[in-house]
Design an enzyme around this catalytic site. Structure first.
Site, mmCIF file in Angstrom:
data_model
loop_
_atom_site.group_PDB
_atom_site.id
_atom_site.type_symbol
_atom_site.label_atom_id
_atom_site.label_comp_id
_atom_site.label_asym_id
_atom_site.label_seq_id
_atom_site.Cartn_x
_atom_site.Cartn_y
_atom_site.Cartn_z
ATOM 1 N N ASP A 120 82.427 -24.853 -7.362
ATOM 2 C CA ASP A 120 81.317 -24.063 -6.811
ATOM 3 C C ASP A 120 80.445 -23.719 -8.010
ATOM 4 O O ASP A 120 80.767 -22.824 -8.788
ATOM 5 C CB ASP A 120 81.869 -22.803 -6.135
ATOM 6 C CG ASP A 120 80.777 -21.957 -5.487
ATOM 7 O OD1 ASP A 120 79.572 -22.185 -5.780
ATOM 8 O OD2 ASP A 120 81.125 -21.062 -4.698
ATOM 9 N N HIS A 129 85.610 -15.209 4.287
ATOM 10 C CA HIS A 129 84.277 -14.818 3.810
ATOM 11 C C HIS A 129 83.234 -15.231 4.844
ATOM 12 O O HIS A 129 83.535 -15.922 5.808
ATOM 13 C CB HIS A 129 83.988 -15.405 2.427
ATOM 14 C CG HIS A 129 84.040 -16.912 2.332
ATOM 15 N ND1 HIS A 129 83.004 -17.715 2.750
ATOM 16 C CD2 HIS A 129 85.006 -17.741 1.866
ATOM 17 C CE1 HIS A 129 83.322 -18.984 2.527
ATOM 18 N NE2 HIS A 129 84.532 -19.031 1.998
ATOM 19 N N HIS A 182 74.427 -16.630 2.881
ATOM 20 C CA HIS A 182 73.726 -15.531 2.213
ATOM 21 C C HIS A 182 72.368 -16.055 1.778
ATOM 22 O O HIS A 182 72.190 -17.265 1.598
ATOM 23 C CB HIS A 182 74.534 -14.992 1.026
ATOM 24 C CG HIS A 182 74.922 -16.025 0.009
ATOM 25 N ND1 HIS A 182 74.059 -16.491 -0.949
ATOM 26 C CD2 HIS A 182 76.083 -16.707 -0.187
ATOM 27 C CE1 HIS A 182 74.677 -17.391 -1.703
ATOM 28 N NE2 HIS A 182 75.901 -17.564 -1.255
ATOM 29 N N TYR A 198 91.310 -22.007 3.276
ATOM 30 C CA TYR A 198 92.114 -21.755 2.072
ATOM 31 C C TYR A 198 93.540 -21.422 2.503
ATOM 32 O O TYR A 198 93.753 -20.440 3.209
ATOM 33 C CB TYR A 198 91.529 -20.590 1.271
ATOM 34 C CG TYR A 198 90.020 -20.690 1.135
ATOM 35 C CD1 TYR A 198 89.432 -21.451 0.131
ATOM 36 C CD2 TYR A 198 89.179 -20.048 2.056
ATOM 37 C CE1 TYR A 198 88.056 -21.564 0.024
ATOM 38 C CE2 TYR A 198 87.797 -20.153 1.975
ATOM 39 C CZ TYR A 198 87.242 -20.912 0.954
ATOM 40 O OH TYR A 198 85.876 -21.021 0.871
ATOM 41 N N HIS A 255 73.160 -14.265 -4.672
ATOM 42 C CA HIS A 255 73.227 -13.527 -3.404
ATOM 43 C C HIS A 255 71.907 -12.762 -3.360
ATOM 44 O O HIS A 255 71.798 -11.647 -3.870
ATOM 45 C CB HIS A 255 74.438 -12.597 -3.368
ATOM 46 C CG HIS A 255 75.735 -13.358 -3.433
ATOM 47 N ND1 HIS A 255 76.911 -12.824 -3.881
ATOM 48 C CD2 HIS A 255 76.028 -14.643 -3.097
ATOM 49 C CE1 HIS A 255 77.863 -13.741 -3.826
ATOM 50 N NE2 HIS A 255 77.354 -14.852 -3.355
ATOM 51 N N GLU A 293 78.279 -22.306 3.919
ATOM 52 C CA GLU A 293 79.440 -22.566 3.072
ATOM 53 C C GLU A 293 80.781 -22.215 3.716
ATOM 54 O O GLU A 293 81.515 -21.354 3.214
ATOM 55 C CB GLU A 293 79.294 -21.802 1.758
ATOM 56 C CG GLU A 293 78.959 -20.324 1.896
ATOM 57 C CD GLU A 293 78.869 -19.639 0.531
ATOM 58 O OE1 GLU A 293 79.842 -19.731 -0.229
ATOM 59 O OE2 GLU A 293 77.827 -19.032 0.239
ATOM 60 N N ASP A 295 78.527 -5.595 -32.426
ATOM 61 C CA ASP A 295 77.062 -5.670 -32.528
ATOM 62 C C ASP A 295 76.495 -6.957 -31.932
ATOM 63 O O ASP A 295 75.411 -7.393 -32.297
ATOM 64 C CB ASP A 295 76.617 -5.510 -33.988
ATOM 65 C CG ASP A 295 77.149 -6.633 -34.861
ATOM 66 O OD1 ASP A 295 77.998 -7.408 -34.367
ATOM 67 O OD2 ASP A 295 76.726 -6.731 -36.019
ATOM 68 N N GLU A 355 79.454 -26.362 0.502
ATOM 69 C CA GLU A 355 78.316 -25.432 0.508
ATOM 70 C C GLU A 355 77.016 -26.157 0.167
ATOM 71 O O GLU A 355 76.934 -26.851 -0.845
ATOM 72 C CB GLU A 355 78.564 -24.326 -0.533
ATOM 73 C CG GLU A 355 77.388 -23.377 -0.717
ATOM 74 C CD GLU A 355 77.709 -22.200 -1.638
ATOM 75 O OE1 GLU A 355 78.553 -22.350 -2.537
ATOM 76 O OE2 GLU A 355 77.099 -21.129 -1.440
ATOM 77 N N ASP A 360 73.266 -23.075 -5.412
ATOM 78 C CA ASP A 360 74.629 -22.593 -5.155
ATOM 79 C C ASP A 360 75.326 -23.644 -4.307
ATOM 80 O O ASP A 360 75.109 -23.702 -3.095
ATOM 81 C CB ASP A 360 74.537 -21.236 -4.433
ATOM 82 C CG ASP A 360 75.893 -20.640 -4.130
ATOM 83 O OD1 ASP A 360 76.909 -21.174 -4.622
ATOM 84 O OD2 ASP A 360 75.938 -19.626 -3.395
ATOM 85 N N HIS A 414 86.789 -16.155 -6.051
ATOM 86 C CA HIS A 414 85.929 -16.078 -7.231
ATOM 87 C C HIS A 414 86.721 -16.412 -8.496
ATOM 88 O O HIS A 414 86.663 -15.701 -9.499
ATOM 89 C CB HIS A 414 85.260 -14.695 -7.332
ATOM 90 C CG HIS A 414 84.144 -14.541 -6.335
ATOM 91 N ND1 HIS A 414 83.479 -13.362 -6.132
ATOM 92 C CD2 HIS A 414 83.574 -15.429 -5.503
ATOM 93 C CE1 HIS A 414 82.550 -13.542 -5.186
ATOM 94 N NE2 HIS A 414 82.598 -14.783 -4.796
ATOM 95 N N ARG A 448 86.062 -25.885 0.269
ATOM 96 C CA ARG A 448 84.798 -25.279 0.695
ATOM 97 C C ARG A 448 83.714 -26.322 0.491
ATOM 98 O O ARG A 448 83.776 -27.106 -0.457
ATOM 99 C CB ARG A 448 84.482 -24.004 -0.105
ATOM 100 C CG ARG A 448 83.126 -23.392 0.235
ATOM 101 C CD ARG A 448 82.958 -21.931 -0.226
ATOM 102 N NE ARG A 448 82.950 -21.757 -1.654
ATOM 103 C CZ ARG A 448 83.945 -21.243 -2.363
ATOM 104 N NH1 ARG A 448 85.048 -20.855 -1.750
ATOM 105 N NH2 ARG A 448 83.862 -21.122 -3.672
HETATM 106 N N1 GLY Z 1 79.236 -18.903 -5.636
HETATM 107 C C1 GLY Z 1 79.122 -17.728 -4.895
HETATM 108 C C2 GLY Z 1 78.860 -18.031 -3.491
HETATM 109 O O1 GLY Z 1 79.016 -19.150 -3.053
HETATM 110 O O2 GLY Z 1 78.431 -17.212 -2.759
HETATM 111 MN MN MN Z 2 78.837 -20.908 -4.110
HETATM 112 MN MN MN Z 3 77.199 -19.129 -1.848
#
Ligand code: GLY
Ligand code: MN
Ligand code: MN
Length: 418
Positions: free
Chosen positions: A241, A331, A335, A369, A342, A365, A20, A389, A252, A224, A387
């Site tokens: 991240d 990737h 975005h 890797y 996103h 970004e 619940d 970003e 982000d 992720h 990474r």
């Molecule tokens: N944290 C998700 C991305 O960088 O798109």
């Molecule tokens: Mn990110």
């Molecule tokens: Mn991102």
């Protein structure tokens, strides 16, 4: 919307977590964008028919007993007085009100597939009008998905939205600084995550805009990774991240920090390659640039880096053509960013990538890797993931890097951590 049109925009409901208990409420982004109403179970109706209310809100009514358990509701009176609705009603009456809501409508904006009861009531009105067409009734001519025009609106941020995104970025900057200072071998990833959450909330954000990725060592190669439960180890990197959500707007940001405060050996070279790719991609930004062009700029630099690091071997153009880099960069580079991390908005118009225009916000970004068990990579590089970003906003005369204050050269990061 055009004349004699109705739009039905449902808000979010509470979602069951277990038994619940429910997940913390997060308003639907489209509904939030249009109403600023942050309570569950609401639906907005917009009309362009003259003489009818332009803006109606169906909301949970005041209820002393329920409010004792779950908090104050604006109720029907509050929907009008505080949220500017021309008309308000109990959300429990929405379905029975649909025939009346659709009265006179020639065009309906509604997203089918989200609420079976609402869908069925709309279809019932259409069937009823079809059956009674001899008596003058006529089904609604056009049913359109409101998300097409709405998401185009959301893609272009107003000055007020831009200010909220700047605040989300400023809080994120402070959170990354707190996290970087604690990135030491005696810490666990979850401690760093908790610290990020603390700063996000302390500064008035609602929390993270998406599951924070706090990835020590080879965990950085899991794109992720949100488990965040491993100890940090001396000499490894920590990829964070994480971005704050402020009044619904996301930031982000990724930075990659050396655990203990100094980049070691091969890490520095990988880091430098990603940094150069990111800086080159940012330099490519200008009015009219497209996201695929930004991706191509980052990619070329990354592949040059992969050649220098002996991750790849061959001619740069062939490696790009054959997508040989996907082993280490899998990737895309950008975005849209806004109420959703996103964010919505079309990436192509008439089959062509769209040109960047003032008001658009997006990420840049790139990353590299190298899996822990990648036998084809030089041993010294295995288990390294980097990474970087940032969040870029297009302005009238160029662009603004909303997250520029968060250090990213290796020297600046080492100084910041010290
Ligand atoms: N944290 C998700 C991305 O960088 O798109
Ligand atoms: Mn990110
Ligand atoms: Mn991102």
């Amino acid at each position: 919307m055009g004349p004699d049109a109705v739009a039905i925009i449902p808000g979010a409901r509470l979602v069951r977590r277990s038994a619940d208990t429910e997940f913390p409420f997060r308003q639907d982004s489209d509904f939030w964008y249009l109403t600023g109403f942050n309570h569950p179970e609401a639906t907005a109706v917009f009309r362009t028919t003259p003489g009818r209310p332009a803006y109606s809100l169906f909301v949970q009514p005041r209820d002393r007993a329920a409010e004792t358990w779950t908090g104050i509701r604006p109720g029907i009176e509050g929907a009008r007085a505080e949220f500017g609705a021309d008309e308000a009603a109990d959300c429990g009456s929405l379905i029975e009100s649909i025939p009346e809501v659709l009265n006179d409508a020639q065009r309906l904006f509604h997203s089918f597939g989200r609420d079976a009861k609402l869908d069925a009531s709309i279809q019932a009105v259409q069937e009823d009008r079809r059956l009674h067409s001899r008596r003058g009734g006529a089904p609604i001519d056009e049913i359109l998905d409101p998300r097409a025009p709405l998401h185009e609106m959301r893609l272009f941020k107003s000055p007020e939205e831009m200010a909220l995104m700047r605040e989300a970025a400023a809080i994120t900057c402070e959170a990354h600084q707190a996290a970087a200072r604690e990135a030491a071998p005696e810490r666990n990833e979850y401690e760093i995550e908790a610290l990020l959450d603390y700063v996000f909330r302390r500064r008035g954000g609602s929390g993270p805009a998406y599951g924070s990725i706090v990835a020590g060592g080879a965990n950085a190669a899991i794109l992720h990774y949100i488990t965040n439960d491993q100890p940090l180890r001396s000499g490894e990197l920590l990829l964070i991240d994480a971005g704050c959500e402020f009044k619904g707007y996301a930031s982000d940001v990724t930075r990659t920090y050396p655990v203990g405060g100094r980049f070691q050996g091969a890490q520095r070279a990988v880091y430098q390659a990603v940094l150069e790719a990111q800086q080159t991609a940012i330099e490519a930004v200008g009015p009219g640039t497209t996201l695929p062009e930004i991706h191509a700029a980052a990619l070329r630099k990354l592949v040059e880096g992969m050649l220098d690091l002996k991750l790849l071997d061959g001619q740069i153009d062939d490696l790009i053509e054959q997508q040989a880099y996907t082993q280490y960069y899998m990737h895309s580079t950008s975005h849209w960013l806004g109420l959703d991390v996103h964010d919505v908005g079309r990436y192509a118009v008439e089959g062509k990538p769209r040109a960047l225009e003032p008001g658009m916000v997006f990420t840049i970004e790139p990353g590299m890797y190298i899996a822990r068990d990648d036998a084809s990579a030089p041993e010294s590089l295995r288990g390294i993931g980097v990474r970087i970003e940032d969040d870029i906003a297009m302005t009238a005369d160029g662009y603004e890097n909303l997250t520029e204050a968060i250090p990213k050269t290796s020297e600046a990061i080492e100084n910041w951590m010290a």
